[in-house]
Design a protein around this motif. Sequence first.
Motif, PDB file in Angstrom:
ATOM      1  N   VAL A 299       0.997  -1.253   0.065  1.00 35.84           N
ATOM      2  CA  VAL A 299       0.035   0.073  -0.108  1.00 35.84           C
ATOM      3  C   VAL A 299       1.032   1.355  -0.026  1.00 35.84           C
ATOM      4  CG1 VAL A 299      -0.124   0.049   2.431  1.00 35.84           C
ATOM      5  CG2 VAL A 299      -1.929   0.841   1.212  1.00 35.84           C
ATOM      6  N   ALA A 300       0.412   2.278  -0.599  1.00 40.97           N
ATOM      7  CA  ALA A 300       1.209   3.508  -0.359  1.00 40.97           C
ATOM      8  C   ALA A 300       0.212   4.821  -0.283  1.00 40.97           C
ATOM      9  CB  ALA A 300       1.623   3.769  -2.133  1.00 40.97           C
ATOM     10  N   PHE A 301       0.788   5.794   0.644  1.00 39.02           N
ATOM     11  CA  PHE A 301       0.074   6.860   0.955  1.00 39.02           C
ATOM     12  C   PHE A 301       0.817   8.092   0.234  1.00 39.02           C
ATOM     13  CE2 PHE A 301      -1.906   3.951   3.528  1.00 39.02           C
ATOM     14  CZ  PHE A 301      -1.135   3.259   4.511  1.00 39.02           C
ATOM     15  N   TRP A 302       0.060   9.051   0.111  1.00 38.45           N
ATOM     16  CA  TRP A 302       0.562  10.294  -0.529  1.00 38.45           C
ATOM     17  C   TRP A 302       0.312  11.407   0.495  1.00 38.45           C
ATOM     18  CZ3 TRP A 302      -2.062  14.795  -2.110  1.00 38.45           C
ATOM     19  CH2 TRP A 302      -1.184  15.689  -3.263  1.00 38.45           C
ATOM     20  N   CYS A 303       1.218  12.493   0.316  1.00 35.36           N
ATOM     21  CA  CYS A 303       1.209  13.696   1.189  1.00 35.36           C
ATOM     22  C   CYS A 303       1.858  14.971   0.433  1.00 35.36           C
ATOM     23  CB  CYS A 303       2.017  13.482   2.608  1.00 35.36           C
ATOM     24  SG  CYS A 303       2.020  15.110   3.684  1.00 35.36           S
ATOM     25  N   ASN A 304       1.058  15.775   0.535  1.00 36.29           N
ATOM     26  CA  ASN A 304       1.490  17.261  -0.049  1.00 36.29           C
ATOM     27  C   ASN A 304       1.501  18.297   0.837  1.00 36.29           C
ATOM     28  OD1 ASN A 304       2.265  19.026  -1.850  1.00 36.29           O
ATOM     29  ND2 ASN A 304       0.388  19.691  -2.563  1.00 36.29           N
ATOM     30  N   PRO A 305       2.669  18.438   1.386  1.00 31.94           N
ATOM     31  CA  PRO A 305       2.645  19.733   2.530  1.00 31.94           C
ATOM     32  C   PRO A 305       2.189  20.948   2.343  1.00 31.94           C
ATOM     33  CG  PRO A 305       4.805  19.366   1.538  1.00 31.94           C
ATOM     34  CD  PRO A 305       4.000  18.340   0.952  1.00 31.94           C
ATOM     35  N   ILE A 306       2.199  21.830   3.417  1.00 28.71           N
ATOM     36  CA  ILE A 306       1.864  23.157   3.041  1.00 28.71           C
ATOM     37  C   ILE A 306       3.023  24.097   2.118  1.00 28.71           C
ATOM     38  CG2 ILE A 306       1.513  25.473   4.366  1.00 28.71           C
ATOM     39  CD1 ILE A 306       0.347  24.122   6.636  1.00 28.71           C
ATOM     40  N   SER A 307       2.763  24.861   1.349  1.00 33.47           N
ATOM     41  CA  SER A 307       3.475  25.348   0.489  1.00 33.47           C
ATOM     42  C   SER A 307       4.723  25.947   1.077  1.00 33.47           C
ATOM     43  CB  SER A 307       2.883  26.383  -0.556  1.00 33.47           C
ATOM     44  OG  SER A 307       3.720  26.845  -1.580  1.00 33.47           O
ATOM     45  N   GLY A 308       5.761  25.805   0.814  1.00 36.36           N
ATOM     46  CA  GLY A 308       6.966  26.451   1.506  1.00 36.36           C
ATOM     47  C   GLY A 308       7.226  25.783   2.782  1.00 36.36           C
ATOM     48  N   HIS A 309       6.819  24.623   3.329  1.00 37.44           N
ATOM     49  CA  HIS A 309       7.242  24.097   4.313  1.00 37.44           C
ATOM     50  C   HIS A 309       8.460  23.128   4.161  1.00 37.44           C
ATOM     51  CE1 HIS A 309       3.763  24.612   7.430  1.00 37.44           C
ATOM     52  NE2 HIS A 309       4.272  25.948   7.069  1.00 37.44           N
ATOM     53  N   ALA A 310       9.577  23.089   4.655  1.00 37.98           N
ATOM     54  CA  ALA A 310      10.868  22.269   4.059  1.00 37.98           C
ATOM     55  C   ALA A 310      10.784  21.174   5.120  1.00 37.98           C
ATOM     56  CB  ALA A 310      11.895  23.273   4.616  1.00 37.98           C
ATOM     57  N   THR A 311      10.327  21.079   6.054  1.00 35.83           N
ATOM     58  CA  THR A 311      10.176  19.912   6.850  1.00 35.83           C
ATOM     59  C   THR A 311       8.933  18.913   6.818  1.00 35.83           C
ATOM     60  OG1 THR A 311      11.753  20.913   8.343  1.00 35.83           O
ATOM     61  CG2 THR A 311      10.795  18.877   9.173  1.00 35.83           C
ATOM     62  N   LEU A 312       9.118  17.616   6.564  1.00 35.53           N
ATOM     63  CA  LEU A 312       7.598  16.988   6.165  1.00 35.53           C
ATOM     64  C   LEU A 312       7.986  15.763   7.328  1.00 35.53           C
ATOM     65  CD1 LEU A 312       6.061  15.841   3.255  1.00 35.53           C
ATOM     66  CD2 LEU A 312       6.644  13.853   4.706  1.00 35.53           C
ATOM     67  N   TYR A 313       7.022  15.304   7.838  1.00 32.60           N
ATOM     68  CA  TYR A 313       6.930  14.254   8.790  1.00 32.60           C
ATOM     69  C   TYR A 313       5.792  13.340   8.487  1.00 32.60           C
ATOM     70  CZ  TYR A 313       8.813  18.205  11.575  1.00 32.60           C
ATOM     71  OH  TYR A 313       9.389  19.225  11.995  1.00 32.60           O
ATOM     72  N   TRP A 314       6.177  11.794   8.941  1.00 33.72           N
ATOM     73  CA  TRP A 314       5.385  10.727   8.728  1.00 33.72           C
ATOM     74  C   TRP A 314       4.955  10.316  10.060  1.00 33.72           C
ATOM     75  CZ3 TRP A 314       1.768   9.595   5.244  1.00 33.72           C
ATOM     76  CH2 TRP A 314       1.876  10.062   3.657  1.00 33.72           C
ATOM     77  N   TYR A 315       3.894  10.276  10.604  1.00 33.06           N
ATOM     78  CA  TYR A 315       3.519   9.477  11.758  1.00 33.06           C
ATOM     79  C   TYR A 315       2.663   8.351  11.710  1.00 33.06           C
ATOM     80  CZ  TYR A 315       5.284  13.674  14.346  1.00 33.06           C
ATOM     81  OH  TYR A 315       6.039  14.897  14.792  1.00 33.06           O
ATOM     82  N   GLN A 316       2.602   7.403  12.657  1.00 29.27           N
ATOM     83  CA  GLN A 316       1.842   6.194  12.819  1.00 29.27           C
ATOM     84  C   GLN A 316       1.007   6.421  14.154  1.00 29.27           C
ATOM     85  OE1 GLN A 316       3.085   2.303  14.173  1.00 29.27           O
ATOM     86  NE2 GLN A 316       2.329   1.443  12.267  1.00 29.27           N
ATOM     87  N   GLN A 317      -0.397   6.359  14.030  1.00 23.75           N
ATOM     88  CA  GLN A 317      -1.083   6.478  15.343  1.00 23.75           C
ATOM     89  C   GLN A 317      -1.924   5.222  15.451  1.00 23.75           C
ATOM     90  OE1 GLN A 317      -3.935   9.836  15.656  1.00 23.75           O
ATOM     91  NE2 GLN A 317      -3.663   9.792  17.879  1.00 23.75           N
ATOM     92  N   ILE A 318      -1.579   4.232  16.530  1.00 25.50           N
ATOM     93  CA  ILE A 318      -2.356   2.981  16.616  1.00 25.50           C
ATOM     94  C   ILE A 318      -3.596   3.389  17.417  1.00 25.50           C
ATOM     95  CG2 ILE A 318      -2.414   0.946  17.615  1.00 25.50           C
ATOM     96  CD1 ILE A 318       0.572   0.532  16.542  1.00 25.50           C
ATOM     97  N   LEU A 319      -4.565   2.879  17.251  1.00 25.52           N
ATOM     98  CA  LEU A 319      -5.708   3.560  18.076  1.00 25.52           C
ATOM     99  C   LEU A 319      -5.539   3.272  19.591  1.00 25.52           C
ATOM    100  CD1 LEU A 319      -8.816   3.672  17.545  1.00 25.52           C
ATOM    101  CD2 LEU A 319      -9.290   1.389  18.481  1.00 25.52           C
ATOM    102  N   GLY A 320      -5.989   4.550  20.269  1.00 28.54           N
ATOM    103  CA  GLY A 320      -5.795   4.696  21.577  1.00 28.54           C
ATOM    104  C   GLY A 320      -4.313   5.222  21.969  1.00 28.54           C
ATOM    105  N   GLN A 321      -3.454   5.444  21.098  1.00 29.91           N
ATOM    106  CA  GLN A 321      -2.114   5.905  21.420  1.00 29.91           C
ATOM    107  C   GLN A 321      -1.815   7.165  20.568  1.00 29.91           C
ATOM    108  OE1 GLN A 321       0.365   3.857  23.058  1.00 29.91           O
ATOM    109  NE2 GLN A 321      -1.425   2.509  23.327  1.00 29.91           N
ATOM    110  N   GLY A 322      -0.753   7.775  21.115  1.00 30.66           N
ATOM    111  CA  GLY A 322      -0.279   9.016  20.401  1.00 30.66           C
ATOM    112  C   GLY A 322       0.443   8.822  19.453  1.00 30.66           C
ATOM    113  N   PRO A 323       0.335   9.716  18.314  1.00 29.15           N
ATOM    114  CA  PRO A 323       1.210   9.684  17.038  1.00 29.15           C
ATOM    115  C   PRO A 323       2.671   9.411  17.265  1.00 29.15           C
ATOM    116  CG  PRO A 323      -0.021  11.638  16.806  1.00 29.15           C
ATOM    117  CD  PRO A 323      -0.012  11.035  18.418  1.00 29.15           C
ATOM    118  N   LYS A 324       3.220   8.383  16.660  1.00 26.54           N
ATOM    119  CA  LYS A 324       4.818   8.064  16.630  1.00 26.54           C
ATOM    120  C   LYS A 324       5.375   8.602  15.378  1.00 26.54           C
ATOM    121  CE  LYS A 324       6.406   3.896  16.128  1.00 26.54           C
ATOM    122  NZ  LYS A 324       6.869   2.461  16.013  1.00 26.54           N
ATOM    123  N   LEU A 325       6.575   9.036  15.558  1.00 23.27           N
ATOM    124  CA  LEU A 325       7.306   9.681  14.269  1.00 23.27           C
ATOM    125  C   LEU A 325       7.974   8.149  13.558  1.00 23.27           C
ATOM    126  CD1 LEU A 325       8.286  12.016  12.729  1.00 23.27           C
ATOM    127  CD2 LEU A 325      10.509  11.774  14.056  1.00 23.27           C
TER     128      LEU A 325
END
Lengths: 114, 109
Positions: free
Chosen positions: A19-45
Amino acid sequence: EAGVAQSPRYKIIEKRQSVAFWCNPISGHATLYWYQQILGQGPKLLIQFQNNGVVDDSQLPKDRFSAERLKGVDSTLKIQPAKLEDSAVYLCASSLAEQQETQYFGPGTRLLVL
Amino acid sequence: SQELEQSPQSLIVQEGKNLTINCTSSKTLYGLYWYKQKYGEGLIFLMMLQKGGEEKSHEKITAKLDEKKQQSSLHITASQPSHAGIYLCGADGRTPLVFGKGTRLSVIA
């Protein structure tokens, strides 16, 4: 100003599929992050990009997960092959710079692996 | 590694009541972020605190960082149904942003 865009919003696959996911950040933002959030947990980088270079991928399961940001703008996150425990919401975020900059999140992609 | 503990895990309040959510860090915080998340959605930035003793407000939500920079509280005054959601604190500890597990808030009429 447009926010962080992600697609698809939902995905259901069987284990061992890819599977593949796509992300387009806010224009001009240099830094991009992907997080995984399992149900009931906080996001994990999973991975952090500065322009098109990887800053941190220490928590990315590299045997099955990969990500790229070839032109320093949009990014894709791939899982191959998927496992049941990969069921989660995958969040993309972006910030102007790296340290001490507020991260703005997209709506996420909810993945269900059967 | 830095860990954030949020309390309570969940909260049900009657509309119009005040409430407080706490976030405690295992290490000194260089910055503390508060986000709100609707179920299954992305995170909405609320506030960021950096200095010990700092307090910020936005509409009916106030967040404070203690002097020692290891604990933050989020206070909602006169809660409304629109305040319902999951509140997450995130720590900038000079490492990747680390999040607490969140506090689920329900507001009932």
